[in-house]
Scaffold this motif. Structure first.
Motif, PDB file in Angstrom:
ATOM      1  N   ASP A  34      87.750  -7.901  79.244  1.00  0.00           N
ATOM      2  CA  ASP A  34      86.889  -9.001  79.688  1.00  0.00           C
ATOM      3  C   ASP A  34      87.725 -10.257  79.830  1.00  0.00           C
ATOM      4  OD1 ASP A  34      83.667  -9.473  79.821  1.00  0.00           O
ATOM      5  OD2 ASP A  34      84.739 -11.314  79.341  1.00  0.00           O
ATOM      6  N   GLU A  36      86.785 -13.348  79.622  1.00  0.00           N
ATOM      7  CA  GLU A  36      86.413 -14.449  78.742  1.00  0.00           C
ATOM      8  C   GLU A  36      87.122 -14.325  77.394  1.00  0.00           C
ATOM      9  OE1 GLU A  36      82.195 -14.630  78.393  1.00  0.00           O
ATOM     10  OE2 GLU A  36      81.886 -15.249  80.471  1.00  0.00           O
ATOM     11  N   TYR A  37      87.518 -15.479  76.854  1.00  0.00           N
ATOM     12  CA  TYR A  37      88.182 -15.496  75.555  1.00  0.00           C
ATOM     13  C   TYR A  37      87.228 -15.059  74.445  1.00  0.00           C
ATOM     14  CZ  TYR A  37      92.463 -17.742  77.202  1.00  0.00           C
ATOM     15  OH  TYR A  37      93.663 -18.005  77.829  1.00  0.00           O
ATOM     16  N   GLU A  38      85.983 -15.480  74.539  1.00  0.00           N
ATOM     17  CA  GLU A  38      84.973 -15.113  73.562  1.00  0.00           C
ATOM     18  C   GLU A  38      83.678 -14.818  74.309  1.00  0.00           C
ATOM     19  OE1 GLU A  38      85.412 -14.643  70.423  1.00  0.00           O
ATOM     20  OE2 GLU A  38      87.443 -15.476  70.240  1.00  0.00           O
ATOM     21  N   PRO A  39      82.864 -13.874  73.824  1.00  0.00           N
ATOM     22  CA  PRO A  39      81.570 -13.632  74.476  1.00  0.00           C
ATOM     23  C   PRO A  39      80.677 -14.853  74.322  1.00  0.00           C
ATOM     24  CG  PRO A  39      81.724 -12.413  72.406  1.00  0.00           C
ATOM     25  CD  PRO A  39      83.082 -12.996  72.665  1.00  0.00           C
ATOM     26  N   ASN A  40      80.037 -15.256  75.402  1.00  0.00           N
ATOM     27  CA  ASN A  40      79.180 -16.445  75.363  1.00  0.00           C
ATOM     28  C   ASN A  40      78.050 -16.240  76.360  1.00  0.00           C
ATOM     29  OD1 ASN A  40      78.120 -18.991  74.931  1.00  0.00           O
ATOM     30  ND2 ASN A  40      79.522 -19.985  76.358  1.00  0.00           N
ATOM     31  N   HIS A  41      77.101 -15.395  75.977  1.00  0.00           N
ATOM     32  CA  HIS A  41      76.093 -14.982  76.934  1.00  0.00           C
ATOM     33  C   HIS A  41      74.689 -15.415  76.549  1.00  0.00           C
ATOM     34  CE1 HIS A  41      79.132 -11.737  78.282  1.00  0.00           C
ATOM     35  NE2 HIS A  41      79.251 -12.831  78.978  1.00  0.00           N
ATOM     36  N   HIS A 107      72.952 -11.780  74.006  1.00  0.00           N
ATOM     37  CA  HIS A 107      74.013 -11.814  73.001  1.00  0.00           C
ATOM     38  C   HIS A 107      73.757 -10.788  71.900  1.00  0.00           C
ATOM     39  CE1 HIS A 107      70.803 -14.345  71.462  1.00  0.00           C
ATOM     40  NE2 HIS A 107      71.341 -14.321  70.264  1.00  0.00           N
ATOM     41  N   ARG A 126      90.383  -9.100  75.052  1.00  0.00           N
ATOM     42  CA  ARG A 126      90.081 -10.425  75.592  1.00  0.00           C
ATOM     43  C   ARG A 126      91.268 -11.355  75.383  1.00  0.00           C
ATOM     44  NH1 ARG A 126      84.457 -11.142  75.947  1.00  0.00           N
ATOM     45  NH2 ARG A 126      83.205  -9.666  74.749  1.00  0.00           N
ATOM     46  N   PRO A 127      91.465 -12.277  76.310  1.00  0.00           N
ATOM     47  CA  PRO A 127      91.010 -12.254  77.700  1.00  0.00           C
ATOM     48  C   PRO A 127      91.988 -11.413  78.518  1.00  0.00           C
ATOM     49  CG  PRO A 127      92.190 -14.272  77.294  1.00  0.00           C
ATOM     50  CD  PRO A 127      92.201 -13.506  75.998  1.00  0.00           C
ATOM     51  N   THR A 129      92.237  -8.948  82.425  1.00  0.00           N
ATOM     52  CA  THR A 129      91.585  -8.545  83.663  1.00  0.00           C
ATOM     53  C   THR A 129      92.528  -7.675  84.471  1.00  0.00           C
ATOM     54  OG1 THR A 129      90.330  -9.358  85.566  1.00  0.00           O
ATOM     55  CG2 THR A 129      92.363 -10.541  85.011  1.00  0.00           C
ATOM     56  N   ASP A 169      82.133  -6.373  86.269  1.00  0.00           N
ATOM     57  CA  ASP A 169      82.565  -7.751  86.050  1.00  0.00           C
ATOM     58  C   ASP A 169      81.711  -8.784  86.770  1.00  0.00           C
ATOM     59  OD1 ASP A 169      83.634  -6.555  88.326  1.00  0.00           O
ATOM     60  OD2 ASP A 169      85.463  -7.739  88.300  1.00  0.00           O
TER      61      ASP A 169
END
Length: 571
Positions: A34, A36-41, A107, A126-127, A129, A169
């Motif tokens: 993923d 993103e550095y951290e999940p933020n959903h 989340h 993470r992160p 791609t 993605d």
């Protein structure tokens, strides 16, 4: 030196995480990336429909969501604070344990799925791609080479040889761009604001409804109950007003205060107070569909928002994405186990693309109604018209293919190949207890087909049941379930001497609602004495074929003919 992996998943949202879980359950190696550095959903997809819950439960992935989420039974419309209509989310004729909508934050869904992956020693990278994908025909086992960039490690790259890549993605999919796949559709000028908040109000629905509210002074707003006492609020900014005041309602200029103000006005004459804001955003309504859902000789697949995206109006995003994964993964795993022919992987796009097209068409109508001048009651009528499909229970794969074939007159029953196999209530013969039909398949490996024998009078068709109990295939791990209309005492006196205890557990009595299971599969027409019906159910819970016959040989031949359409004959 390149690494090897069976499956590479790009994107660790709910769709990618589900894919990784199912693939690892099947025993294949998987890596998931993923950007993103951290999940933020926070604030994203939070509706899980009943059909999706059935599939998650079959794969052993539903427990935490069911414990955490809020079960919502209906959608209600209000005008100037007065109730106009209430409509159940799921039609009354649907047979399922999950006749409701589950509201649970994305989340939480992601955390639950990521935890199960961690328990399998698989971590989201993470992160990171994929910056390049290339075919390497000389590599017969891992024909796709992906260049993976790890952004945290000073843009370190590695070469990864894969059997398959799943692009999960999102709507702005970089994988899709690399493949040169375009999207078709439109982005409108319709805007909506969303807030996840702890609120205090004297408007009380008992937290069992999704509410659409309108009054004479404000725009349409929607209220959704959420886990932990939270409420999600949508403000549907009027499209005609936006056209006149584009500068004020430009997406980048709508602020939290604007959404709060309109939400308070929309709830009048009731009061609304915001005690805490956990998330807010503004989205632009649009519907877009990728021109293709696979590439590189059925080695790279687009799933979820990477393949199709729509507004959150009817909560279709996560559910349609999960539907993609449940349709695709069992086919991929059976191909890699050597059980079925690779050619059938084309059925992923041929089955799922029409579903996505229908999702987008319904979303376009619903989103326009929510943002236009139609009343909230009329919006609810749109929901009612399409609720069989949007709840997932009415999704039907219409085109015949390797996995869907008709082996009997099409008018014989209400249920046809390509439809979901309903989870009817039946009685288990051995215990006498009421149970659900599809819940009886308890294989540890959900990636298998199921057989149902509608035996009518088992005392006259026991030889057919015995033949199907003996049917062997690597594609079937559970023995055939027998559904009969025979009274339990007759089975005990006439059949029991030929049955061991395990066979008795496989017999279900179709005694409810005029033998509803037989009626739905067989129709009302009179069956000849001794006739029976076999239903083959795919791993994703859809009917593959329905076979009728009056002898054991006719039924087993029909089952063999069905599997011969797609089994890998080279192994």
């Amino acid at each position: 030196m390149s690494q090897q992996v069976d499956f590479l998943i790009v994107g660790a949202g709910p769709v990618g995480l589900l894919a990784a879980n199912l693939i690892s359950q099947a025993g294949f190696s998987v890596r998931i990336l993923d950007v993103e550095y951290e999940p933020n959903h926070w604030g994203r997809g939070d509706w899980i429909h009943g059909r999706t819950l059935e599939l998650l439960e079959r794969a052993g992935l539903a427990d935490e969501l069911l414990k955490t989420g809020v079960k919502v039974d209906q959608i209600s419309s209000y005008a100037n604070g007065e109730l106009q209509s209430s409509i159940p989310f799921v039609p009354d004729n649907v047979e399922s344990k999950h006749q409701y909508l589950l509201c649970v934050g994305q989340h939480i869904t992601e955390s639950s799925l990521e935890t199960t992956l961690t328990n399998r020693d698989i971590a989201v990278e993470r992160p990171a791609t994929v910056i390049n994908m290339a075919e390497q025909p000389e590599n017969k086992t891992h024909p796709i080479r992906a260049t993976v960039m790890h952004l945290r490690d000073e843009a370190r790259t590695e070469q990864l040889d894969c059997k398959y890549i799943l692009s999960c993605d999102g709507a702005h999919s970089d994988c899709r761009s690399q493949l040169g796949i375009q999207t078709e559709g439109e982005t409108t000028e319709t805007h909506a604001g969303v807030i996840d908040a702890l609120v205090r109000t004297n408007f009380n629905t008992g937290r069992k409804d999704v509410c659409m509210l309108q009054n004479d002074v404000a725009k349409t707003i929607s209220l959704f109950p959420r886990e932990n006492g939270l409420t999600r609020i949508f403000v549907h900014f009027d499209e005609n007003e936006i056209e006149l005041r584009k500068e004020q309602y430009n997406r980048n200029k709508i602020q939290l205060e604007d959404i709060q103000r309109e939400a308070k006005r929309g709830l009048l004459p009731h009061r609304l107070e915001f005690l805490g804001i956990l998330y807010w955003s503004v989205y632009v309504v649009g519907q877009r569909l990728a021109t293709a859902m696979d590439a590189m000789q059925h080695r790279v697949f687009l799933c979820g928002d990477a393949a199709h995206c729509q507004s959150p109006t009817l909560g279709q995003g996560v559910n349609t994405g999960f539907g993609d994964i449940f349709n695709l993964v069992w086919k991929l795993c059976m191909v890699e186990r050597g059980h079925i022919d690779r050619k059938v992987l084309s059925t992923y796009a041929s089955e799922r693309r029409p579903v996505a097209q229908q999702v987008l068409a319904i979303d376009k109508v619903a989103a326009k109604a929510a943002a236009g001048h139609q009343s909230s009651k009329e919006y609810c009528n749109i929901v009612q018209e399409h609720r069989s499909f949007t709840s997932g229970f009415g999704i039907h794969y219409n085109e015949e293919n390797a996995f869907i074939t008709q082996q009997r007159p099409q008018s014989a029953g209400l249920l046809q190949p390509g439809m979901r196999a309903p989870n009817y209530k039946v009685f288990q013969f051995s215990s006498g207890r009421k149970t659900r039909l599809m819940d009886q398949f308890e294989s540890k490996d959900w990636l298998s087909f199921s057989l149902l024998l509608l035996a009518d009078d088992l005392t006259r068709s026991l030889d057919m049941a015995q033949a199907l109990w003996q049917f062997k295939s690597p594609l079937i791990t559970d023995p055939c379930l027998v559904i009969t209309t025979s009274p339990a005492d007759r089975i005990e006196s006439e059949c029991a001497p030929q049955l061991d205890e395990e066979k008795k557990k496989l017999i279900m009595l179709d005694k409810l609602n005029r033998a509803q299971c037989h009626a739905a599969y067989r129709g009302e027409q009179q069956q000849q004495d001794g006739a029976a019906t076999v239903v083959v159910v795919r791993p994703d819970g859809y009917i593959g074929t329905i076979i009728q016959g009056s002898t054991a040989d006719q039924l087993t031949t029909g089952v063999h003919q069905y599997f011969d359409r797609f089994i890998n004959k080279s192994t």
